[in-house]
Every structure is written in structure tokens, then in C-alpha cells.
Design a protein around this motif. Sequence first.
Motif, PDB file in Angstrom:
ATOM      1  N   GLU A  33       0.832  -1.206   0.000  1.00 20.44           N
ATOM      2  CA  GLU A  33       0.000   0.000   0.000  1.00 20.44           C
ATOM      3  C   GLU A  33       0.868   1.258   0.000  1.00 20.44           C
ATOM      4  O   GLU A  33       1.941   1.280   0.595  1.00 20.44           O
ATOM      5  N   LYS A  35       1.377   4.835   1.442  1.00 20.96           N
ATOM      6  CA  LYS A  35       0.959   5.482   2.685  1.00 20.96           C
ATOM      7  C   LYS A  35       1.531   6.888   2.824  1.00 20.96           C
ATOM      8  O   LYS A  35       2.603   7.181   2.291  1.00 20.96           O
ATOM      9  N   SER A 129      -2.832   4.805   4.836  1.00 18.62           N
ATOM     10  CA  SER A 129      -2.843   4.417   3.430  1.00 18.62           C
ATOM     11  C   SER A 129      -3.724   5.380   2.645  1.00 18.62           C
ATOM     12  O   SER A 129      -4.704   5.920   3.177  1.00 18.62           O
ATOM     13  N   GLU A 131      -5.928   4.894   0.661  1.00 20.30           N
ATOM     14  CA  GLU A 131      -7.334   4.477   0.629  1.00 20.30           C
ATOM     15  C   GLU A 131      -8.060   5.006   1.860  1.00 20.30           C
ATOM     16  O   GLU A 131      -9.159   5.569   1.762  1.00 20.30           O
ATOM     17  N   GLN A 132      -7.439   4.832   3.033  1.00 17.11           N
ATOM     18  CA  GLN A 132      -8.070   5.248   4.286  1.00 17.11           C
ATOM     19  C   GLN A 132      -8.247   6.757   4.370  1.00 17.11           C
ATOM     20  O   GLN A 132      -9.065   7.248   5.145  1.00 17.11           O
ATOM     21  N   ASN A 134      -9.741   8.814   2.724  1.00 13.71           N
ATOM     22  CA  ASN A 134     -11.093   9.307   2.479  1.00 13.71           C
ATOM     23  C   ASN A 134     -11.951   9.356   3.737  1.00 13.71           C
ATOM     24  O   ASN A 134     -12.954  10.051   3.778  1.00 13.71           O
TER      25      ASN A 134
END
Lengths: 237, 237
Positions: A33, A35, A129, A131-132, A134
Motif C-alpha cells: 500500500e 501510505k 494508506s 485508501e483510508q 477518504n
Amino acid sequence: MSEQKYLENYDKQEFEAPLITVDSVLFTCHEGELKVLLVERANHPEQGKWGLPGGFVDLQLDSSLSDSALRRLKEKTGVIPPYIEQLKTYGGPQRDKRGWSVTVCYSALVSFQACKSHIDSVADVQWVSVEQLNYIELAFDHRQLIVDARERLRQKALYSIVPAYALPEVFTLPELQQVHELLIGKALQKKSFRRRIEQAELLIDTGDKRSERGRPASLYRMKADAGGFNFIRNLEY
Amino acid sequence: MSEQKYLENYDKQEFEAPLITVDSVLFTCHEGELKVLLVERANHPEQGKWGLPGGFVDLQLDSSLSDSALRRLKEKTGVIPPYIEQLKTYGGPQRDKRGWSVTVCYSALVSFQACKSHIDSVADVQWVSVEQLNYIELAFDHRQLIVDARERLRQKALYSIVPAYALPEVFTLPELQQVHELLIGKALQKKSFRRRIEQAELLIDTGDKRSERGRPASLYRMKADAGGFNFIRNLEY
DNA sequence: ATAATAGTGTCTTTCAGACATTATCTA
DNA sequence: TAGATAATGTCTGAAAGACACTATTAT
């Protein structure tokens, strides 16, 4: 009036000036990932929110803008990242509630391992990451700075091996390809990827190999000037 | 303490802050030469030297950094240049005698014709060819800013047609190629240059032609989004 | 032996470099 | 018609994409 007289009488406070800070988007690659390093804000404004490592320039401590960025990154990670590049400067009356403000934003890369122990030891710093991101409320316009830094790094992944700085000093080609794929957001042709790096002679084969499930991969380190090399042709995207 | 209370009590002058300015390197192409806009400094420091158009951010007038850059360029040239891009931000304790200072530098392009009448009408603004620059004493670190802006534009010339903004709205392909050659510092293959522009469909053929010695050249104008297009492969350099 | 991962062989495709050739204007 | 400049034809070469194939490990 002479210049000397002018300088003696010069009043820095005569005109209202913007606030000026330096912030950094520090990326790493860990467990497949991408980060970003976030810091919990201890003080107002935006107290309690997470934001980028940075702050006001210290006119005594800092002798350049990159000095200021690196000083903050050292404070938060324990190390000086091996790659830092000025990204962009953001300014306007709205981005900070205290008034017209300017932030000089840097983009940086570091290996996860290099700062693991230091970051584990403090509570107000964490890797998040992309993704997180958001699901986290970020301070100021820091979400935008991260988007811009990511886009710039994505471009770099198309014509350089700068993303290698997000890996440990020694890494395998499949690992490097994975970072590029994360950044570009698309699978790459193994052959094309290896070929161009080999032809440009950007890496040094350490002679060692790393084995875990399947054929062992050769371990490489970057040549000294490899981060500055640009391919004349981009990968497709 | 609540954020509101904090903001009410916040004193902008509590910490000493750097001076902050915005400067622009405005290029044009005229009579086969690449030229930079310089302004004679009316005030201290560096009074009488020539430097880049720019100055302090006006917290009332400017609502962004690019606003500030464009406002100064409008003042000096009479027009808003069709291309402007943030270049880099320079900061340090030595670059301005008044103290620790920061300048956000922009790079911009405009046609010579667009601002000819305005520039002819004032004495403290002039176009200087990049060759002549070596013989002029420049204020602050502005020589370095120009070098950096030129290098960035040189890169752009290798993978975009951004340099077209240094020409009038309507131009010929040989004219465009000449600007690229000036920037890259090397003769280009006519065929390669035309082919890539045609294939990318970046220009609109106006249908008109311009004649002066030899076969008349077709006149083109840029498509709206042509400045944002990047070729995936660079020209050689 | 099988699965998994690393790494290679090789054909195709794309696009820039080189440079000869043709086209269209003025004097 | 000659000279000048614009534009094209076409071959070569460099480098990426696609994808099948081989190599080396663990179980």
C-alpha cells in the motif's frame, strides 16, 4: 536616501503580510500500500485533526525552505528522507482561519523501515494508506496537497525510478515494479519495466537474493545519481 | 480554549515572519530571439537595478498567489498572459538584504505583439534577450530564477507545445519550430516536429497562409486544450 | 511433481531521426 | 527560370507492449 539608510529604517511590520508555513507530503510503500505520514494537530487552529508534518519557518533555525521541511520531517520520523522535492506553493485568504496564508509544500519519500521504531514510539504520528484517507478529516487544504503530490509522483513513476526511494535501500525489481503500479494505478509489463531499467544502468546488483515462495529475486540498490535520471519515453497510462 | 477564542486572541506579529513576494519570468519570442521582461527598480533595495516584475502580495487585492503574479504582469504589460505556471519558491536569509525572504516564482509566456504598445509607452519596462542578460546587473537572485524558468521551459519544449504561447495567436509551423529550437538549443527535424503535432491534432488550420520569400506557410491557432497536452515521447536533446 | 514467483525470448507496434524529394511562392 | 522557403515520402532505428516461455525456489 542611500540603501543603507533605507535598510536601517525598514519596518518589516509596515505592511500586513501573509502567514507562511512549510508542509511536506511524505510517502512510503508498505505491505503493498501507498501510505502518507499524518500528524495529529496539538494546537489551534484545526486542533485534533490530522494534517501534514510542517509548520512555520524558524528564521533562526532554518537557512532555506527545504531546511525547514527536512527539520520537521526529522522531528516526526527520526530520519532525513532520501528524496525530497518542492511540489507547489499554495496561498489565499481562506485556507487558514487566521488569515491570508501561504504554504510551501514539499513531496518526500522514505522507506517504512527507516522510521518504524521512531514512529511506533509516539502517538501523534501515523502512516495512513491513501485508501483510508477518504475516511479521515484533514486539516486545512491538506487533502488537496496530498492529491497534488500523488499526481506528481504518478508522473515521475512514468519516466523515472524516483519511487524507489519509498523502498528500503535494498530491494527487488518486482518490489519496485509494484510501487510503480500502485502509483500509476495500472499493471505494467514486467519485460518493459525491467528492460528500460537495465538499459539505463540505474541499479547495482548486490549479488544477494531474497527468497519467499517461488524463485528468489535478485536484490538491487540504486546508483548514486539514479534518482535524477529521466527516461526519454514515458510508460503508457 | 475554544478555537474561536484562540482566533480572537491570535497575534500575527507574535513570531517574526519572512518577507514574501511573488515574481514572474515572462518570456516572449521576437525576431528570432527569446526575450525576458525586466523592470527597473524604482525603490530600495537594489534601486536602479533591473529585476523581474513582481512584489509583495496585497492581502486586499490578491485572492491567490497567481492572482498576485497576474496583477503585476497586467500592470507592466497591459495584458494577462495566456500561459502562466508556478515555477518554484525560493527562500533564505541572504537573498534580500531586508532579511529572511521568500519569493514564489511564476513562469509565463506572451506574444510580443500583445503588449508592444503598452511596453513602448513606459520607460522602466523592457524586453531583454537572453543573450544580453549576461551584461546586465540583476536584482536579488533574479538571474537564477530566469535560469530555472528557462530550463523548465526547455523541458516543456521537448514534450509539449507550450512554447506556442510565446507567439501570436496565429502562427506558422516553422515559426513554432523556431521557438522550440531556441529553447532546446538545437536544430530539430522538420518532419519529426510536424508529424507529432499533426498526429496529436493540437492545432487548427485557419485556412490562411502567410507569404514572405518562398512558399507561403499555413497559419494555425492552438486548440483550446493544446497547452495541457504532453507527448509520451520526448524529442532528443 | 506442483505451485509460485522471477526472469528471458521474441515478435509487434509506435514514433522519432535522417534526408531526399516535391510544392509554391517572389524576383 | 532561379532561389527561397514550406511541406511530404520513406527508410531506419530505438524502445515500449504483448505474451509465451524458461528458471529456481518451497512444499
